[in-house]
Every structure is written in structure tokens, then in C-alpha cells.
Design a protein around this motif. Structure first.
Motif, PDB file in Angstrom:
ATOM      1  N   GLU A 250      -1.754  -7.282   1.861  1.00 44.09           N
ATOM      2  CA  GLU A 250      -1.796  -7.455   3.314  1.00 44.09           C
ATOM      3  C   GLU A 250      -2.232  -6.170   4.023  1.00 44.09           C
ATOM      4  O   GLU A 250      -3.200  -6.140   4.755  1.00 44.09           O
ATOM      5  N   THR A 251      -1.473  -5.118   3.773  1.00 47.27           N
ATOM      6  CA  THR A 251      -1.693  -3.886   4.532  1.00 47.27           C
ATOM      7  C   THR A 251      -2.742  -2.980   3.898  1.00 47.27           C
ATOM      8  O   THR A 251      -3.207  -2.036   4.516  1.00 47.27           O
ATOM      9  N   HIS A 252      -3.099  -3.249   2.635  1.00 49.56           N
ATOM     10  CA  HIS A 252      -4.032  -2.413   1.888  1.00 49.56           C
ATOM     11  C   HIS A 252      -3.534  -0.983   1.738  1.00 49.56           C
ATOM     12  O   HIS A 252      -4.327  -0.055   1.608  1.00 49.56           O
ATOM     13  N   ALA A 253      -2.222  -0.814   1.781  1.00 46.80           N
ATOM     14  CA  ALA A 253      -1.651   0.511   1.563  1.00 46.80           C
ATOM     15  C   ALA A 253      -1.473   0.742   0.072  1.00 46.80           C
ATOM     16  O   ALA A 253      -1.081  -0.166  -0.656  1.00 46.80           O
ATOM     17  N   ALA A 254      -1.791   1.947  -0.358  1.00 45.88           N
ATOM     18  CA  ALA A 254      -1.652   2.274  -1.774  1.00 45.88           C
ATOM     19  C   ALA A 254      -0.260   2.821  -2.046  1.00 45.88           C
ATOM     20  O   ALA A 254       0.291   3.562  -1.242  1.00 45.88           O
ATOM     21  N   SER A 255       0.289   2.416  -3.188  1.00 44.50           N
ATOM     22  CA  SER A 255       1.590   2.948  -3.572  1.00 44.50           C
ATOM     23  C   SER A 255       1.534   3.354  -5.034  1.00 44.50           C
ATOM     24  O   SER A 255       1.125   2.581  -5.892  1.00 44.50           O
ATOM     25  N   ASP A 256       1.887   4.603  -5.307  1.00 42.23           N
ATOM     26  CA  ASP A 256       1.969   5.046  -6.689  1.00 42.23           C
ATOM     27  C   ASP A 256       3.273   4.502  -7.258  1.00 42.23           C
ATOM     28  O   ASP A 256       4.348   4.841  -6.777  1.00 42.23           O
ATOM     29  N   TYR A 546      -1.018  11.934  -1.890  1.00 43.78           N
ATOM     30  CA  TYR A 546      -1.923  11.225  -2.793  1.00 43.78           C
ATOM     31  C   TYR A 546      -2.067   9.766  -2.375  1.00 43.78           C
ATOM     32  O   TYR A 546      -3.170   9.242  -2.292  1.00 43.78           O
ATOM     33  N   GLU A 547      -0.935   9.136  -2.069  1.00 40.16           N
ATOM     34  CA  GLU A 547      -0.979   7.732  -1.634  1.00 40.16           C
ATOM     35  C   GLU A 547      -1.803   7.584  -0.363  1.00 40.16           C
ATOM     36  O   GLU A 547      -2.589   6.656  -0.224  1.00 40.16           O
ATOM     37  N   GLN A 548      -1.628   8.555   0.547  1.00 42.66           N
ATOM     38  CA  GLN A 548      -2.374   8.499   1.800  1.00 42.66           C
ATOM     39  C   GLN A 548      -3.879   8.583   1.529  1.00 42.66           C
ATOM     40  O   GLN A 548      -4.672   7.828   2.081  1.00 42.66           O
ATOM     41  N   LEU A 549      -4.241   9.477   0.622  1.00 38.89           N
ATOM     42  CA  LEU A 549      -5.659   9.646   0.285  1.00 38.89           C
ATOM     43  C   LEU A 549      -6.244   8.347  -0.266  1.00 38.89           C
ATOM     44  O   LEU A 549      -7.317   7.900   0.152  1.00 38.89           O
ATOM     45  N   ILE A 550      -5.518   7.728  -1.197  1.00 42.51           N
ATOM     46  CA  ILE A 550      -6.032   6.489  -1.796  1.00 42.51           C
ATOM     47  C   ILE A 550      -6.086   5.379  -0.746  1.00 42.51           C
ATOM     48  O   ILE A 550      -7.053   4.621  -0.680  1.00 42.51           O
ATOM     49  N   THR A 551      -5.049   5.312   0.106  1.00 39.42           N
ATOM     50  CA  THR A 551      -5.071   4.304   1.172  1.00 39.42           C
ATOM     51  C   THR A 551      -6.311   4.471   2.045  1.00 39.42           C
ATOM     52  O   THR A 551      -7.010   3.509   2.343  1.00 39.42           O
TER      53      THR A 551
END
Lengths: 564, 287
Positions: A250-256, A546-551
Motif C-alpha cells: 500500500e504505502t510502498h515503504a521499505a522495511s529491513d 537505509y530504509e528511507q533511502l530504499i523507500t
């Protein structure tokens, strides 16, 4: 005496001169070879020319015109490639190219492509494609946004541009939980969906067969293949292989997920398995050969891995089956998830891998001839030739126009020596091509392996019985269809060399390599304590950045694909 | 006469020192030397501030030290034993067998070692179980605390024969009349070894020791890299592997050069110290 000295110095001068000329000879010659081909409309037969081509995987060096397919291409274009494969370490080899600033004409790098790009080793292809590559344009134009570097240039052609309708593979080519077929057979071919069921099946079989020296579960953990141990939580939670991250639908947020509950749950199960003596402790010290040998021995009941990593061992087992007809020791892929109502996503969605490809180097003698060769490869006819071969010889066509292979043709095209001499081995991949899952306008699959008729034909009697037991026509039917994920795969997102994000991934991997074995091998009572310690260390590494970068990168990729 | 060699030395050994400037830059391969961005001491800070650094240094020094001591003791012992042998044929056989492993690459050697140490059917575990010393097979490479020992033994197995060659050569230069004289004076075999052979090779031993101390930070990296895994990483990771991971594999050449500089400086200090000590003690020395 004086005379002698005179002659000696003459000799020295001559030797020095010849040395110098030998050193500079390379460049002089290369200029002499390049014919002038400025005019595209020129139809006359061009001189034959040989280019060098470097492929960053191990293999046998060969001239393309020594293969049947390559010879046909040479007749069409007058171009031959001398293929050089990698010996030793890729980064070292590429490093020497960069340091000497002298490259083969065409390069197919693997993970080192970032280094080549940042060193300006490739020439931009935009104008060349515009002028000489109508076919390249047809195949790749839908993906231009994804292929362009930040300066707007295209430096290499990826190999995953899907042409026509997308069809997924009939067999499992990627990750899955594998289980030995005799385990399923004995349990009466149950439908296994959850991780618990899967492990219980192994437990029961082990209980019934003591003293047979069986291994319940094994894992691959060596240097470069550690992801085979860390990836399963993602799959078990119902996500495809995005690498070290899960992307929310949904949000396309990345999570390690390295510190998430799913990783804990997965490791805890392995920990229990180990306490019961069903987990092979040597998994953490064995090298890859030892791991493959264990699987090929047929004593291992289950494991998680990607098909392309264990192909060698599975082919060995298949050979045994083909002789005896008994498939007990072979494996079947299962789409295992944590919870009954999770939809599995083991099959790859149609994807565009934009950090691998084939490029023309700045040392290339005659980029125009090369791009014309690439262009020539991308006709329907030549794609059929490099994937199916010659009609009547390596494939046949039925009255409805469907391509198929007879049993004999399948057998022949599967043998390594034939694939080498015919050229399948060199032309199926590694060149500008219609990507996996592409179809021809008449509906035939471009890749022979994805044509259902071919897959059906290559099933053994034992395979067919197994498929019947599960009421399916091909092995991938057990798996859920992939959802659309425009960013897929997130692992192909390019992370800058030496950046904090890259240092994070290295540190994370160092940490996991240290803690995962401890977590699995600890006594179950200690598990939670070690896990907390691990999470504490993990959170120190800067996972949020890192998660922010991938998001951000995922968002960028989605925008690019949707043409924004 | 020596002028050409001096020129060679300057061109190949001193001019490259210019490359050390890379350690103070954010080096990008394609750009020229003067287009690079200067980074000051950034890479040195990264190196020394990383929490792994202490551990990595400890491992490097510990493994070097073990190798140094074991290497000297075993090589000198074997050389003396070989020197005492009277049957030339037997001596040759022993020498050949002992220096053969030197020619195996570490890739092959580490495969042999990990197979021998394997928990399923490895010969070491089998023998220990047969002798009743252990009940369960031991995961030798899975226990960090065994790693230094395994590495030390592996190094000895691989290099002991090769290392004896130089001592055997030194022993041949001892005047045989000394042995005869000692024999006439009633010296036994061990007395001869102690009073003639060992003093005879003392200068060689000391010079080799000084040179090896200069190389303390160069443990090599192949065996550690190939035998290392997640479970013994606390003991197996040395400076070179650290640099490989965070420098070369990430394209961060500046960090690699910074680490190289650090190693050179430390080696330099160690070498001079050792040489100085030898001088004070009135022994032979390197320079």
C-alpha cells in the motif's frame, strides 16, 4: 673491445625500440582494423571483423563463429566476437580494466557494473540506437526511463525487457522450500502450506526412519550465498525476493526485516529444529561444494534455496531418476508461508533488472558495427534462432504453429556439449534479448523452457505421477500468481559505492553472519536473550536511514515506470 | 655499478609512494590525480574509530605471533633432526614430503583442512572418537577459540618443510672439524647440537627473526578468508579481510591505501626496534 661495445649498444637500442613499438602496437593496429562504416544505407558486404567480448562469469572461451548460431550471425553481419570469460575474482579483473583504461569491446559485468559506470567505461548508446538500432528501440523503448543514467544517457542494455504477452515459468526457477519427494509420498501427498506443517512433515519422516543417517534440514551460509539463510523470512511472510527489504504493497515503504518479528519466528523454528537434532549443524561451516554434495547424496529431506544455486545437485539426482524411474530422492518445490491465509509470492512478477546488462566500452574499435550486430539479434527470427535453434533440428512446429521439442530434441538440447557447440550456451543470455517470459506475435514463448509443451514433454513418468497427485499440470501451478510490483526487484536498486547505505548492508551482513548461527545453535532457553542482544546491535547500525533511502528509490522507480 | 639498481629502486619503490596521497582523497578511479576530492584524515578516522578495528588488530597480531613462534620452533627443530640423519635417502624423502604442501595453493589447502575437520566423517573427528577422547564430533571451524590453533597448525603443515631449507643451508657452513673435535672431547649428540649446531645458525635465526617481526602485520589473508565463517569471525577476521570488505569490495580504494600506510608505518617501527635490540645485545643484525 670498442667495437664490441658499439655492437652491444646497437643491440640494446634495437631491443628497446622493439619493446616500445610492441607496447604501443595495440592501439596502432586497432585503428588500422576499423573500417569506415559511416553510411547506414550502405548495403555492400562488409569486411569480416572480430571484436572482443568479456563476460564476468566463469566459462569456456570461444569465438562466436565457432558455434552454429554464431556462424549464422557472422554470415548476416560479418561480425565475430571473441568471448573471454572470467577467471578469478570479478572485481579484481574489472579493476585492472579500469586501472589500465583499456577494455574489451563489449562488456557483460555482474555486480561490478557500478564501478565501470562510475569510471566512465561505457560509451553512451542513445545516438547509436537512434541511428542504427530500430529493433533495439522497439524492444527497449518502453524501459528507457529505467535504463537512463542520471545524465540521461543509456550506457548498457539490460537483458530483461519483456516483449509481447508475459508468461510465467512452468517450473520453479527461483526460491522455494524444497522437500524430498519420498517424504510427500509416504505422507500421501498432503497439501502443505504453512511452515509448521512443512517442518512437522520432516519431523514425522525422521521419526519413522531412524538410523538411516538422514538430515532433516540444511542451509547454505557461505560468504557470497549467505542470503540463502537470511531471505526465507521475507518469503514466509508472503513477499517475493526484494533482497534485504520488504516493500509494503500500500504505502510502498521499505522495511529491513532483519530485526523484525518474522526473522525471529523463522530463526526460532530453526532453533527448535536444531534442539531436536534435525538441523545440520555443519551448515554453518560447510563450503558450497560440501553443501551441494550433501543434497546430491539424497540424504537431506528439506531446505530453502533458489533453484539456480542448487541446479547442479538437482540435475545429478535427476540423472539417477532417469535411469531408475524412481524419483524418491528428487525434490519438489513448495510455496511455504507462516500463516494459512497468507498469499505466497514466490514467483517473480514481471520485472526489469536495471543494474545488469551488456555495454560497449570506450575502447571499442567500431561501436557502429557492434550496435548493428545487437540490432540484428533483436529480430523475431534471430531470437527464435538463439532460443529455439533451427526448425527440424532442435525444435519442431505442429499444425497449429506451436513450437515444441520432441523427446530426442529435448535430450539433445539439454546436453552441455551440444549447447556449447550449437551456441545456445552463449546466445540464450548475455546479449540484448527478449527478456524471460517474452512471447512472439504468434503466441509462442521466446524461451523454450517457458513453452508449456516443452515443459510437459520434459517431465518424467515420475514427475507426471506427482503432478497428478496434486492435480496440477506444471509445478509452478502450486504457487500463487505474482502481484504487480512496479519496483520489483528492489535488490536491483543501485547503491552508491562506499556510501553509508552500502556500509550499512556490509555491517548488517557481518552482524547476521555472527549472530544467526548462534541463534540457531543456542539452547532454546537462551534464544530470547541472544535475540535481544542481536536486535540491540542491529539497531545501532542506522537501519532507519537505509530504509528511507530504499523507500525513496522505490518511489523513484515507480514514477519512472509510470512515466512521470 | 650500482647506479642502474639505484634508478630501478627509485622508479619502482619510491615513486609509487606518491600514490599514498590517495589515502587523503575520496579517490575515484576514472579521474586524474588532481581532479580528486580531498578528504583529509576521513579514511584514517573511519579505520581507527570502527569498533571492529581493535578486534581485527588483536586477531592480526595474535595469529602473526603464533605463526612466528610456531614457525621458528618447528622449522629449526626439523632442520636439526634432518641434519642429524645419516641415511641420505631417508633424509631426502622426509624433506620432499615435508615441503610438498608448500606448493599447494591455499584454496586447495583450505578445502583439505575443512574436509579433515568436518563433523560428518572428517578424519580428525573420526580418530578422536575412535580413541575415545570425545563422544560427539566437534564442529572445529564453528568454535572461535579453536581458530588460531587450527590456523597455526595448518601453517606449520604447509610451510615447515620449506622453512627448514634455509637453516639446513646454514648448517652446511659449519666446519665439520668442530664436530670431530667435540666428539674427541667426549660431547654427546645433544651437547653437539646445543654447543655447535645452534650457535652456528644463530646469526641466520636472528636476521630472519628481525625480518619477520617487520612483517608482523602481514598475516596473509587467504587461509583466514577461506576458513573463516560467521561462527569464528571474532577470531578469524584480520586487518586484510577488514580492508577487503570495507575498502576494495566497496570501491573505496582510499581506505585500502590508508590501511596500507598504517601497516607500513607500524612495520617500519617494529623492524627498527627489533634491529636496535639486536644491536644493543651485540648480536648480528640486519643493518
Amino acid at each position: 673491445m670498442i667495437k664490441r661495445r658499439f655492437w652491444l649498444s646497437c643491440l640494446t637500442i634495437i631491443m628497446l625500440a622493439s619493446l616500445l613499438s610492441a607496447c604501443s602496437g595495440g592501439k596502432g593496429n586497432s585503428k588500422a582494423v576499423s573500417p569506415s562504416t559511416g553510411d547506414a544505407s550502405q548495403e555492400e558486404k562488409l569486411d569480416k571483423v572480430t571484436f572482443t567480448y568479456f563476460n564476468a562469469v566463469a566459462g569456456k572461451d570461444i569465438n562466436t563463429n565457432e558455434t552454429k548460431i554464431g556462424k549464422i550471425f557472422e554470415d548476416q553481419t560479418g561480425v565475430n566476437f571473441k568471448i573471454e570469460h572470467l577467471v578469478g575474482d570479478e572485481n579484481t579483473k574489472v579493476g585492472t580494466f579500469i586501472a589500465s583504461n583499456s577494455y574489451p569491446d563489449v562488456l557483460v559485468p555482474g555486480g561490478s557494473i557500478d564501478k565501470l559506470l562510475s569510471s566512465g567505461s561505457f560509451i553512451p548508446l542513445n545516438d547509436l540506437i537512434e541511428e542504427y538500432g530500430p529493433n533495439i528501440k522497439r524492444v527497449y523503448e518502453p524501459y528507457y526511463n529505467l535504463m537512463k543514467a542520471e545524465d540521461g544517457n543509456i550506457y548498457f542494455l539490460p537483458m530483461s525487457a519483456v516483449v509481447g504477452e508475459y508468461i510465467s515459468a512452468p517450473n520453479i526457477e527461483q526460491g522455494a522450500f524444497w522437500i524430498q519427494r519420498r517424504v510427500l509420498k509416504e505422507a500421501g501427498y498432503p497439501n502443505i502450506k504453512t511452515f509448521d506443517d512443512y517442518l512437522n512433515l520432516i519431523r514425522e519422516y525422521m521419526k519413522k526412519h531412524p538410523g538411516e543417517d538422514l538430515t532433516g534440514y540444511i542451509a547454505l551460509t557461505t560468504q557470497d550465498q549467505f542470503f540463502a539463510l537470511t531471505n526465507p523470512p521475507m518469503h514466509l511472510a508472503g513477499y517475493p525476493n526484494d533482497g534485504g527489504v520488504i516493500i509494503d504493497m500500500e504505502t510502498h515503504a521499505a522495511s529491513d526485516y532483519g530485526n523484525d518479528e518474522i526473522t525471529k519466528r523463522y530463526l526460532q523454528e530453526l532453533n527448535k529444529l536444531n534442539a531436536e537434532g534435525l538441523f545440520d549443524k555443519s551448515s554453518f561451516v560447510d563450503n558450497r561444494d560440501q553443501y551441494l554434495a550433501k543434497i546430491a547424496s539424497g540424504k537431506v529431506l528439506g531446505f530453502f534455496d533458489y533453484r539456480w544455486q542448487v541446479g547442479q545437485a538437482m540435475n545429478n539426482l535427476r540423472e539417477v531418476t532417469q535411469q531408475t524411474g524412481n524419483d524418491d530422492l528428487e525434490y519438489m518445490a513448495l510455496p511455504i508461508v507462516f500463516d494459512e491465509n497468507t498469499k505466497d509470492q514466490y514467483l517473480d512478477p514481471p520485472s526489469f533488472v536495471n543494474n545488469r546488462g551488456v555495454g560497449i566500452s570506450v575502447s571499442a574499435k567500431d561501436p557502429v558495427r557492434i550496435i548493428k550486430y545487437f540490432n540484428n539479434l533483436l529480430t523475431d527470427e534471430n531470437q527464435i534462432l538463439s532460443n529455439w535453434g533451427l526448425e527440424g533440428e532442435t525444435y519442431s512446429v505442429d499444425e497449429n504453429g506451436r513450437f515444441y521439442r520432441t523427446e530426442e530434441q529435448i535430450k539433445q538440447t539439454n546436453t552441455e556439449s551440444f549447447r556449447e557447440s550449437f551456441g545456445f550456451k552463449y546466445f540464450e543470455y548475455n546479449w540484448p534479448r527478449y527478456g524471460n517470459g517474452s512471447t512472439l506475435p504468434d503466441g509462442n514463448s521466446v524461451g523454450a523452457g517457458r513453452q508449456p509443451e516443452v515443459a510437459q514433454m520434459s517431465y518424467t513418468e515420475a514427475d507426471k505421477k506427482l503432478l497428478e497427485a496434486y492435480d496440477i499440470q506444471s509445478f509452478s501451478q502450486l504457487f500463487a500468481a505474482p502481484d504487480e510490483r512496479p519496483w520489483y526487484p528492489a535488490w536491483s536498486i543501485q547503491i552508491e559505492q562506499g556510501s553509508p547505505a552500502q556500509i550499512f548492508t556490509q555491517k548488517k551482513s557481518d552482524l547476521q553472519r555472527k549472530y544467526f548461527p548462534r541463534l540457531v545453535l543456542a539452547s532454546p532457553a537462551e534464544f530470547d536473550k541472544i535475540w535481544d542482544e542481536y536486535v540491540k546491535e542491529f539497531n545501532k547500525l542506522g537501519v532507519k536511514d537505509y530504509e528511507q533511502l530504499i523507500t525513496d528509490e522505490v518511489a523513484k522507480k515507480i514514477d519512472l515506470i509510470q512515466g512521470k | 655499478m650500482s647506479v642502474p639498481f639505484l634508478i630501478w629502486l627509485i622508479i619502482f619503490k619510491y615513486l609509487p609512494l606518491w600514490g599514498w596521497t590517495i589515502a587523503f582523497q575520496d579517490y575515484k578511479p576514472a579521474k586524474g590525480m588532481f581532479d580528486q576530492a580531498w578528504a583529509g584524515l576521513k579514511h584514517f578516522k573511519f579505520l581507527f574509530q570502527d569498533e571492529h578495528f581493535v578486534r581485527v588488530m588483536r586477531n592480526t597480531l595474535a595469529m602473526s605471533f603464533i605463526n612466528l613462534v610456531l614457525g621458528f620452533v618447528t622449522a629449526i627443530t626439523l632442520a636439526i633432526l634432518l641434519n642429524e640423519l645419516r641415511k641420505v635417502a631417508f633424509k631426502r624423502v622426509v624433506q620432499t614430503i615435508s615441503y610438498l604442501p608448500h606448493f599447494i595453493s591455499w584454496v586447495v589447502a583450505s578445502s583439505i583442512i575443512s574436509t579433515a575437520l568436518s563433523a560428518d566423517g572428517g578424519i580428525i573427528n573420526d580418530v578422536l572418537m575412535w580413541l575415545g577422547l570425545i563422544k560427539e564430533p566437534i564442529l572445529w571451524l564453528g568454535e572461535g577459540k579453536y581458530f588460531w590453533g587450527i590456523l597455526g597448525v595448518s601453517e606449520v603443515w604447509k610451510n615447515v618443510g620449506w622453512n627448514t631449507i634455509i637453516y639446513l643451508a646454514a648448517m652446511t657452513s659449519i666446519d665439520p672439524s668442530q664436530y670431530e673435535a667435540a666428539e674427541i672431547d667426549g660431547a654427546g649428540r645433544f651437547q653437539r647440537i646445543w654447543n655447535i649446531t645452534l650457535p652456528g645458525i644463530k646469526s641466520v635465526v636472528i636476521i630472519l627473526l628481525i625480518m619477520n617481526i617487520g612483517n608482523l602485520l602481514e598475516t596473509g589473508f587467504e587461509p583466514q578468508y577461506l576458513l573463516g565463517n560467521g561462527m569464528n569471525v571474532d577470531y578469524s577476521e584480520n586487518l586484510d579481510i577488514f580492508v577487503l570488505k570495507y575498502g576494495i569490495q566497496m570501491g573505496n580504494f582510499s581506505l585500502s591505501i590508508a590501511a596500507g600506510m598504517f601497516k607500513t608505518v607500524v612495520s617500519f617501527i617494529l623492524l627498527f626496534t627489533a634491529n636496535n635490540i639486536a644491536k644493543r645485545l651485540g648480536e648480528d643484525r640486519l643493518f
